[in-house]
Design a protein around this motif. Structure first.
Motif, PDB file in Angstrom:
ATOM      1  N   GLN A   8       0.806  -1.221   0.000  1.00  0.00           N
ATOM      2  CA  GLN A   8       0.000   0.000   0.000  1.00  0.00           C
ATOM      3  C   GLN A   8       0.838   1.270   0.000  1.00  0.00           C
ATOM      4  OE1 GLN A   8      -3.652   0.317   2.222  1.00  0.00           O
ATOM      5  NE2 GLN A   8      -3.718  -1.901   2.528  1.00  0.00           N
ATOM      6  N   THR A   9       2.004   1.238   0.603  1.00  0.00           N
ATOM      7  CA  THR A   9       2.843   2.443   0.619  1.00  0.00           C
ATOM      8  C   THR A   9       3.439   2.744  -0.756  1.00  0.00           C
ATOM      9  OG1 THR A   9       4.701   1.114   1.425  1.00  0.00           O
ATOM     10  CG2 THR A   9       3.392   2.297   3.083  1.00  0.00           C
ATOM     11  N   ASP A  10       3.261   1.853  -1.722  1.00  0.00           N
ATOM     12  CA  ASP A  10       3.729   2.077  -3.095  1.00  0.00           C
ATOM     13  C   ASP A  10       2.690   2.762  -3.972  1.00  0.00           C
ATOM     14  OD1 ASP A  10       6.314   0.774  -2.911  1.00  0.00           O
ATOM     15  OD2 ASP A  10       5.241  -1.144  -2.900  1.00  0.00           O
ATOM     16  N   LEU A  11       1.512   3.031  -3.444  1.00  0.00           N
ATOM     17  CA  LEU A  11       0.429   3.536  -4.293  1.00  0.00           C
ATOM     18  C   LEU A  11       0.750   4.859  -4.967  1.00  0.00           C
ATOM     19  CD1 LEU A  11      -2.700   2.423  -2.267  1.00  0.00           C
ATOM     20  CD2 LEU A  11      -1.887   1.532  -4.468  1.00  0.00           C
ATOM     21  N   ALA A  12       1.464   5.739  -4.310  1.00  0.00           N
ATOM     22  CA  ALA A  12       1.835   7.008  -4.957  1.00  0.00           C
ATOM     23  C   ALA A  12       2.734   6.738  -6.157  1.00  0.00           C
ATOM     24  CB  ALA A  12       2.532   7.930  -3.959  1.00  0.00           C
ATOM     25  N   ALA A  13       3.677   5.812  -6.015  1.00  0.00           N
ATOM     26  CA  ALA A  13       4.562   5.465  -7.135  1.00  0.00           C
ATOM     27  C   ALA A  13       3.773   4.785  -8.245  1.00  0.00           C
ATOM     28  CB  ALA A  13       5.697   4.560  -6.649  1.00  0.00           C
ATOM     29  N   VAL A  14       2.876   3.876  -7.900  1.00  0.00           N
ATOM     30  CA  VAL A  14       2.055   3.198  -8.912  1.00  0.00           C
ATOM     31  C   VAL A  14       1.252   4.229  -9.699  1.00  0.00           C
ATOM     32  CG1 VAL A  14       0.104   1.618  -9.262  1.00  0.00           C
ATOM     33  CG2 VAL A  14       1.964   0.979  -7.709  1.00  0.00           C
ATOM     34  N   LEU A  15       0.629   5.165  -9.005  1.00  0.00           N
ATOM     35  CA  LEU A  15      -0.157   6.193  -9.697  1.00  0.00           C
ATOM     36  C   LEU A  15       0.739   7.067 -10.573  1.00  0.00           C
ATOM     37  CD1 LEU A  15      -2.903   7.427 -10.226  1.00  0.00           C
ATOM     38  CD2 LEU A  15      -2.603   8.825  -8.161  1.00  0.00           C
ATOM     39  N   ALA A  16       1.924   7.388 -10.096  1.00  0.00           N
ATOM     40  CA  ALA A  16       2.861   8.176 -10.915  1.00  0.00           C
ATOM     41  C   ALA A  16       3.236   7.402 -12.175  1.00  0.00           C
ATOM     42  CB  ALA A  16       4.108   8.518 -10.110  1.00  0.00           C
ATOM     43  N   PHE A  17       3.484   6.100 -12.057  1.00  0.00           N
ATOM     44  CA  PHE A  17       3.818   5.286 -13.229  1.00  0.00           C
ATOM     45  C   PHE A  17       2.643   5.215 -14.198  1.00  0.00           C
ATOM     46  CE2 PHE A  17       6.883   2.874 -10.292  1.00  0.00           C
ATOM     47  CZ  PHE A  17       7.966   3.638 -10.699  1.00  0.00           C
ATOM     48  N   ILE A  18       1.425   5.090 -13.665  1.00  0.00           N
ATOM     49  CA  ILE A  18       0.237   5.065 -14.523  1.00  0.00           C
ATOM     50  C   ILE A  18       0.153   6.359 -15.325  1.00  0.00           C
ATOM     51  CG2 ILE A  18      -2.300   5.138 -14.507  1.00  0.00           C
ATOM     52  CD1 ILE A  18      -2.128   3.165 -12.074  1.00  0.00           C
ATOM     53  N   ARG A  19       0.387   7.470 -14.666  1.00  0.00           N
ATOM     54  CA  ARG A  19       0.318   8.770 -15.358  1.00  0.00           C
ATOM     55  C   ARG A  19       1.425   8.915 -16.389  1.00  0.00           C
ATOM     56  NH1 ARG A  19      -1.286  11.905  -9.854  1.00  0.00           N
ATOM     57  NH2 ARG A  19      -3.545  11.645 -10.075  1.00  0.00           N
ATOM     58  N   GLU A  20       2.623   8.459 -16.073  1.00  0.00           N
ATOM     59  CA  GLU A  20       3.735   8.521 -17.030  1.00  0.00           C
ATOM     60  C   GLU A  20       3.452   7.632 -18.243  1.00  0.00           C
ATOM     61  OE1 GLU A  20       7.539   7.812 -15.085  1.00  0.00           O
ATOM     62  OE2 GLU A  20       6.884   9.025 -13.371  1.00  0.00           O
ATOM     63  N   LEU A  21       2.913   6.446 -17.993  1.00  0.00           N
ATOM     64  CA  LEU A  21       2.559   5.549 -19.093  1.00  0.00           C
ATOM     65  C   LEU A  21       1.477   6.172 -19.962  1.00  0.00           C
ATOM     66  CD1 LEU A  21       2.665   2.825 -20.589  1.00  0.00           C
ATOM     67  CD2 LEU A  21       1.051   1.941 -18.892  1.00  0.00           C
ATOM     68  N   ALA A  22       0.469   6.760 -19.345  1.00  0.00           N
ATOM     69  CA  ALA A  22      -0.609   7.404 -20.098  1.00  0.00           C
ATOM     70  C   ALA A  22      -0.078   8.546 -20.948  1.00  0.00           C
ATOM     71  CB  ALA A  22      -1.685   7.908 -19.143  1.00  0.00           C
ATOM     72  N   GLU A  23       0.877   9.285 -20.429  1.00  0.00           N
ATOM     73  CA  GLU A  23       1.506  10.357 -21.198  1.00  0.00           C
ATOM     74  C   GLU A  23       2.218   9.780 -22.418  1.00  0.00           C
ATOM     75  OE1 GLU A  23       2.221  14.225 -22.084  1.00  0.00           O
ATOM     76  OE2 GLU A  23       1.194  13.632 -20.242  1.00  0.00           O
ATOM     77  N   TYR A  24       2.978   8.714 -22.215  1.00  0.00           N
ATOM     78  CA  TYR A  24       3.688   8.052 -23.307  1.00  0.00           C
ATOM     79  C   TYR A  24       2.708   7.540 -24.372  1.00  0.00           C
ATOM     80  CZ  TYR A  24       6.285   4.445 -25.809  1.00  0.00           C
ATOM     81  OH  TYR A  24       6.841   3.659 -26.797  1.00  0.00           O
TER      82      TYR A  24
END
Length: 157
Positions: A8-24
């Motif tokens: 659960q403490t990784d959720l901020a990183a997971v969301l950041a990766f989702i946003r970076e992937l969506a940008e790509y």
């Protein structure tokens, strides 16, 4: 380089990766996920799992997956929803390591297959997947009902 299950403490990183992937993928405007939604669906409802790739304790990529089911095989499979490695860490074996870990998870759980989708224009990824022995399912088309269409279908319209 390490790959470990997300917590659960990784959720901020997971969301950041989702946003970076969506940008790509040129889909940044479609991201409505929040840490709260990810917590609910991943950790409370158990709908999905994620792996985190790290270098010296820094999260540099993720793979988000869930189980699907093959009626023909009579057993579950693993569906890779997203695989993302930050650009500066690509070419170091993370993609292969994530897919190997996912294949191992599928095998450990008795799953019949590991599947994912890839955008048709993403040539670097397509070439990478083919080099691993992945085969495109050219005879299949993905269909989706979402948003207002989903609501309308659910209401019988």
């Amino acid at each position: 380089m390490t790959i470990r299950p997300a917590v659960q403490t990784d959720l901020a990183a997971v969301l950041a990766f989702i946003r970076e992937l969506a940008e790509y993928e040129k889909m940044a405007g479609q991201v409505v996920a929040t840490e709260e939604l990810l917590r609910e669906w991943m950790f409370e409802k158990g709908a999905a799992e994620a792996l985190i790739g790290e270098v010296d304790g820094e999260a540099v990529g993720f793979a988000l997956f869930f189980h699907n089911f093959s009626t023909f095989q009579g057993r579950a499979g693993v569906y890779l929803e997203d695989l993302y490695v930050r650009p500066e860490y690509r070419g170091r074996g993370f993609g292969r390591a994530f897919l190997r870990r996912l294949a191992a998870i599928a095998a450990e759980r008795g799953c019949g297959r590991l599947e994912w989708s890839c955008l048709d224009w993403n040539t670097p990824s397509i070439e990478f997947y083919r080099a691993l022995g992945a085969v495109p399912m050219d005879d299949w088309t993905v269909y989706r009902v979402a948003g207002e269409s989903l609501a309308g279908l659910a209401e019988g319209e």
